[in-house]
Scaffold this motif. Structure first.
Motif, PDB file in Angstrom:
ATOM      1  N   VAL A  56       0.838  -1.197   0.000  1.00 42.17           N
ATOM      2  CA  VAL A  56       0.000   0.000   0.000  1.00 42.17           C
ATOM      3  C   VAL A  56       0.878   1.254   0.000  1.00 42.17           C
ATOM      4  O   VAL A  56       1.681   1.464   0.902  1.00 42.17           O
ATOM      5  CB  VAL A  56      -0.953   0.015   1.225  1.00 42.17           C
ATOM      6  N   LEU A  57       0.720   2.065  -1.041  1.00 42.59           N
ATOM      7  CA  LEU A  57       1.561   3.268  -1.204  1.00 42.59           C
ATOM      8  C   LEU A  57       1.136   4.429  -0.311  1.00 42.59           C
ATOM      9  O   LEU A  57       1.928   5.290   0.015  1.00 42.59           O
ATOM     10  CB  LEU A  57       1.517   3.747  -2.660  1.00 42.59           C
ATOM     11  N   HIS A  58      -0.132   4.439   0.049  1.00 36.47           N
ATOM     12  CA  HIS A  58      -0.717   5.560   0.788  1.00 36.47           C
ATOM     13  C   HIS A  58      -0.706   6.846  -0.026  1.00 36.47           C
ATOM     14  O   HIS A  58      -0.226   7.885   0.422  1.00 36.47           O
ATOM     15  CB  HIS A  58      -0.053   5.744   2.158  1.00 36.47           C
ATOM     16  N   GLY A  59      -1.226   6.732  -1.235  1.00 42.87           N
ATOM     17  CA  GLY A  59      -1.375   7.898  -2.094  1.00 42.87           C
ATOM     18  C   GLY A  59      -0.862   7.617  -3.490  1.00 42.87           C
ATOM     19  O   GLY A  59      -0.535   6.475  -3.834  1.00 42.87           O
ATOM     20  N   ALA A  60      -0.810   8.650  -4.306  1.00 42.43           N
ATOM     21  CA  ALA A  60      -0.297   8.556  -5.664  1.00 42.43           C
ATOM     22  C   ALA A  60       0.513   9.814  -5.936  1.00 42.43           C
ATOM     23  O   ALA A  60       0.317  10.832  -5.267  1.00 42.43           O
ATOM     24  CB  ALA A  60      -1.450   8.438  -6.655  1.00 42.43           C
ATOM     25  N   GLY A  80       2.323  18.754  -4.774  1.00 39.31           N
ATOM     26  CA  GLY A  80       3.537  18.596  -3.966  1.00 39.31           C
ATOM     27  C   GLY A  80       3.725  17.205  -3.390  1.00 39.31           C
ATOM     28  O   GLY A  80       4.422  17.021  -2.407  1.00 39.31           O
ATOM     29  N   ILE A  81       3.070  16.198  -4.000  1.00 38.21           N
ATOM     30  CA  ILE A  81       3.248  14.828  -3.502  1.00 38.21           C
ATOM     31  C   ILE A  81       4.232  14.076  -4.396  1.00 38.21           C
ATOM     32  O   ILE A  81       3.941  13.780  -5.555  1.00 38.21           O
ATOM     33  CB  ILE A  81       1.903  14.080  -3.418  1.00 38.21           C
ATOM     34  N   GLY A  82       5.398  13.820  -3.881  1.00 38.47           N
ATOM     35  CA  GLY A  82       6.448  13.122  -4.609  1.00 38.47           C
ATOM     36  C   GLY A  82       6.661  11.727  -4.055  1.00 38.47           C
ATOM     37  O   GLY A  82       5.983  11.323  -3.110  1.00 38.47           O
ATOM     38  N   PRO A  83       7.606  10.977  -4.654  1.00 37.51           N
ATOM     39  CA  PRO A  83       7.871   9.602  -4.244  1.00 37.51           C
ATOM     40  C   PRO A  83       8.167   9.458  -2.746  1.00 37.51           C
ATOM     41  O   PRO A  83       7.783   8.474  -2.129  1.00 37.51           O
ATOM     42  CB  PRO A  83       9.108   9.212  -5.057  1.00 37.51           C
ATOM     43  N   ASP A  84       8.818  10.488  -2.164  1.00 39.62           N
ATOM     44  CA  ASP A  84       9.183  10.393  -0.749  1.00 39.62           C
ATOM     45  C   ASP A  84       7.976  10.485   0.176  1.00 39.62           C
ATOM     46  O   ASP A  84       8.071  10.161   1.360  1.00 39.62           O
ATOM     47  CB  ASP A  84      10.191  11.489  -0.372  1.00 39.62           C
ATOM     48  N   ASP A  85       6.840  10.960  -0.370  1.00 41.37           N
ATOM     49  CA  ASP A  85       5.633  11.051   0.446  1.00 41.37           C
ATOM     50  C   ASP A  85       4.847   9.740   0.420  1.00 41.37           C
ATOM     51  O   ASP A  85       3.850   9.603   1.112  1.00 41.37           O
ATOM     52  CB  ASP A  85       4.737  12.187  -0.061  1.00 41.37           C
ATOM     53  N   LEU A  86       5.286   8.813  -0.438  1.00 35.39           N
ATOM     54  CA  LEU A  86       4.602   7.525  -0.559  1.00 35.39           C
ATOM     55  C   LEU A  86       5.527   6.425  -0.029  1.00 35.39           C
ATOM     56  O   LEU A  86       6.700   6.661   0.204  1.00 35.39           O
ATOM     57  CB  LEU A  86       4.269   7.253  -2.033  1.00 35.39           C
TER      58      LEU A  86
END
Ligand code: ZN
Length: 193
Positions: A100-104, A110-116
């Motif tokens: 589960v990534l918890h987002g896309a 401002g949602i990048g790979p580090d936020d997932l």
């Protein structure tokens, strides 16, 4: 009463009118039923955390799916949120495990790979890869597609077989609202990226 209506209307899909209706309904219920509901809410908040392996919801360190020996642990299905995981489980046509990534990815928000849970995904796959196939089941939205592409590129050098759910899911649609038959079809007809 006003306080309850205010709190209820914070929930998704619940406007002030529905909130008032729910509040009146609760007011007319027996005391023990209301207490049971309040306790269930608190218990959920206190006990449910994230599985340390797949980041799905779990009231134990590792969830039931990750603990199960009957599941294929080298088939990993990547989803955006816990509700998507539940939708695929309801379809009963997948016997692997989840991530589960918890987002896309949503650069504009401002949602990048580090936020997932992206680094966690890489760590889980390992090098050389410990998995046979990675099925990307992110939503059929712009963000979901961008996320799928990002993961496919990230995994290319590792030589992991990466597949994407087949079309048939409503474009722009959320996985969690797809019915079981559509999901089962999308899983069977998945294509390699
Ligand atoms: Zn798990």
């Amino acid at each position: 009463m006003t306080r309850l209506v205010k709190e209820l209307s914070r929930l998704p899909g619940i406007g002030e009118k529905t909130a008032s209706r729910l509040a009146f309904n609760l007011l007319n219920r027996p005391r023990d039923e209301v207490i049971a509901l309040a306790e269930a809410l608190l218990e959920m908040k206190e006990r449910v955390g994230l599985c340390s392996e797949c980041f799905g919801l779990s009231d134990r360190p590792r969830c039931q799916i990750c603990e199960s020996e009957a599941r294929e642990h080298d088939m990993v299905c990547v989803v955006e949120g816990p509700a998507d995981l539940m939708a695929i489980e309801r379809a009963r046509s997948f016997n692997g495990v989840f991530h589960v990534l918890h987002g896309a990815l949503a650069p504009l928000d401002g949602i990048g790979p580090d936020d997932l849970k992206m680094k966690e995904l890489l760590a889980r796959i390992g090098e050389p890869p410990r998995i046979r196939e990675l099925i990307i089941a992110t939503n059929a939205t712009v963000e979901g597609e961008a996320t799928a592409l990002y993961i496919a590129r990230m995994l290319k050098p590792l030589g992991v077989k990466t597949t994407r759910l087949a079309r048939g899911l409503p474009a722009g649609g959320d996985l969690e609202y797809s019915d079981a038959a559509t999901l089962a079809y999308a899983l069977t007809g998945r294509r390699e990226l």
